[in-house]
Scaffold this motif. Structure first.
Motif, short mmCIF file in Angstrom:
data_model
loop_
_atom_site.label_atom_id
_atom_site.label_comp_id
_atom_site.label_asym_id
_atom_site.label_seq_id
_atom_site.Cartn_x
_atom_site.Cartn_y
_atom_site.Cartn_z
N VAL A 57 -1.33 2.16 -8.37
CA VAL A 57 -0.72 0.84 -8.38
C VAL A 57 0.74 0.89 -8.81
CG1 VAL A 57 -0.89 -1.51 -9.27
CG2 VAL A 57 -2.98 -0.18 -8.86
N SER A 58 1.62 0.56 -7.88
CA SER A 58 3.05 0.46 -8.11
C SER A 58 3.44 -0.99 -7.81
CB SER A 58 3.78 1.46 -7.22
OG SER A 58 5.17 1.47 -7.48
N THR A 59 4.73 -1.26 -7.58
CA THR A 59 5.18 -2.60 -7.20
C THR A 59 6.43 -2.51 -6.34
OG1 THR A 59 6.67 -2.93 -9.10
CG2 THR A 59 4.37 -3.60 -9.41
N GLY A 60 6.75 -3.63 -5.68
CA GLY A 60 8.02 -3.81 -5.01
C GLY A 60 8.22 -3.05 -3.73
N GLY A 61 9.44 -3.14 -3.21
CA GLY A 61 9.85 -2.39 -2.02
C GLY A 61 9.94 -3.20 -0.75
N LEU A 62 9.34 -4.39 -0.72
CA LEU A 62 9.36 -5.17 0.51
C LEU A 62 10.62 -6.02 0.64
CD1 LEU A 62 7.07 -5.88 2.86
CD2 LEU A 62 7.42 -8.15 1.85
N VAL A 63 11.12 -6.50 -0.49
CA VAL A 63 12.26 -7.42 -0.50
C VAL A 63 13.43 -6.74 -1.22
CG1 VAL A 63 13.10 -9.67 -1.29
CG2 VAL A 63 10.72 -9.41 -0.52
#
Length: 372
Positions: free
Chosen positions: A272-278
């Motif tokens: 589980v990581s986060t981010g990267g799309l925006v």
């Protein structure tokens, strides 16, 4: 050994068994893109052997090779590794043999960059997409919505989606043949599968878009295809970005729900990581800033998870595992700075010296006045 002595073993250095694989500890290396295939053929070489091998020799329990494209168009850059042909598989086999010789489990992250493909590689990094007349290629995504500053992608049609699923299946077979102990599907960091998951990048109106069930369909079909290909003994991981850090986007609640579905489809463990799309997302970065997302997903869906993100010291990592907030810790930049992080952590936590390569035994703190 008494019960008290057993209890003193640091949680970070207890083994974990997933399907047919036992991993010696919970200090794990996540996929770390190297942008180092200067021949542009997707074939890993000496740099990848030394980069990954050093971390295995340094005591890591699991070493996961970088985001590796399932087809040429799925590469982030033309300097990325691949696993779409046998030459690449043969080169990876050399690396897995060394990782195993050091006692580490070997994994590989299979990926497709989607609309974030065809960028300039690290040594010549420039803003935006690499132009077609300078070695770039057309990109694809869930919908024809560009990542900020990049070329607009083509929305995949049904045949293209089916081909992507088959490419993941074929790459998974090559991964197992190359000696990898586990396979991870990349569904994070704004790449293709994440692009299908998030309503910010997926505005389709067919069976691959709209509802959560439809947006999750690509991931679940890939998980089923990979599980069928690799058999029942090989663990299958999924890496999620638990949030887009943007209102109206992908979030931890959706992540937890889809993690449960993916487990039912054949996945075993969730990175589980986060981010990267925006591109412009406001992310409050700090020590362990993503760990609570792993905890949320693990508790909400009752699935095993790893935590990642600015976890840089042994006691913090051990506490996350000991308190049940994560089942393992992914240490990326910390391991790049110190490939022997696991050996140092074992020393600091009193976990013993069993992981030390015999070639380095004379360097142990125990025989050097206790100094690291």
């Amino acid at each position: 050994m008494s019960g008290d002595e057993v209890a003193t073993t640091p949680a970070l250095f207890t083994p974990i068994t997933i399907r047919g694989l036992t991993i010696r500890n919970r200090v794990w290396v996540p996929p770390l893109c190297q942008y180092s295939v200067t021949a542009r053929d997707g074939v890993p070489h000496d740099w990848h052997l030394v980069h990954l091998g050093a971390m295995a020799a340094g005591g890591a329990g699991l070493v996961i090779a970088e985001a590796t494209a399932v087809n040429p168009e799925g590469r982030i850059s033309d300097h990325d590794t691949g696993l779409w042909n046998e030459e690449q598989a043969t080169a990876w086999a050399r690396i897995t043999r060394f990782l195993h010789s050091q006692g580490a489990a070997s994994g590989i992250q299979l990926a497709h960059a989607g609309r974030k493909a065809s960028i300039w590689p690290e040594p010549m990094r420039r803003p935006g997409s690499q132009p077609l007349d300078e070695g770039g290629w057309p990109t694809v995504s869930a919908s024809a919505i560009a990542f900020d500053g990049y070329a607009e992608p083509v929305a995949l049609d049904e045949a293209g989606i089916v081909q992507v699923i088959d490419d993941f299946r074929s790459a998974a077979r090559r991964a197992v043949d190359a000696g990898f102990d586990l396979v991870e599907v990349h569904a994070a960091h704004g790449y293709l599968v994440h692009q299908f998951l998030s309503p910010l990048s997926n505005v389709r109106t067919d069976r691959w878009g709209g509802s959560l069930e439809n947006r999750a369909r690509l991931l679940l079909e890939i998980v089923r295809a990979v599980r069928t290909e690799i058999g029942e003994l090989v663990p299958l991981f999924v890496r999620f970005s638990a949030t887009d850090w943007t209102p109206g986007g992908w979030d931890e609640e959706q992540t937890a729900t889809v993690a449960g579905w993916a487990q039912n489809a054949g996945a075993d463990f969730f990175d589980v990581s986060t981010g990267g799309l925006v591109a412009a997302a406001d992310i409050p970065v700090g020590p362990g800033y993503q760990a609570h997302f792993a905890e949320y997903v693990g508790e909400r869906s009752d699935v095993p998870v790893s935590a990642v993100g600015r976890i840089t010291n042994a006691r913090h990592a051990d506490d996350l595992v000991a308190t049940g907030r994560a089942d393992a810790i992914m240490l990326g930049k910390a391991m790049m700075r110190d490939p022997h992080f696991a050996l140092r952590a074992a020393h600091e936590l009193g976990a013993g010296t069993a992981m030390w390569p015999y070639q380095y035994l004379r360097a142990r703190p125990e025989v050097n006045d206790g100094e690291w």
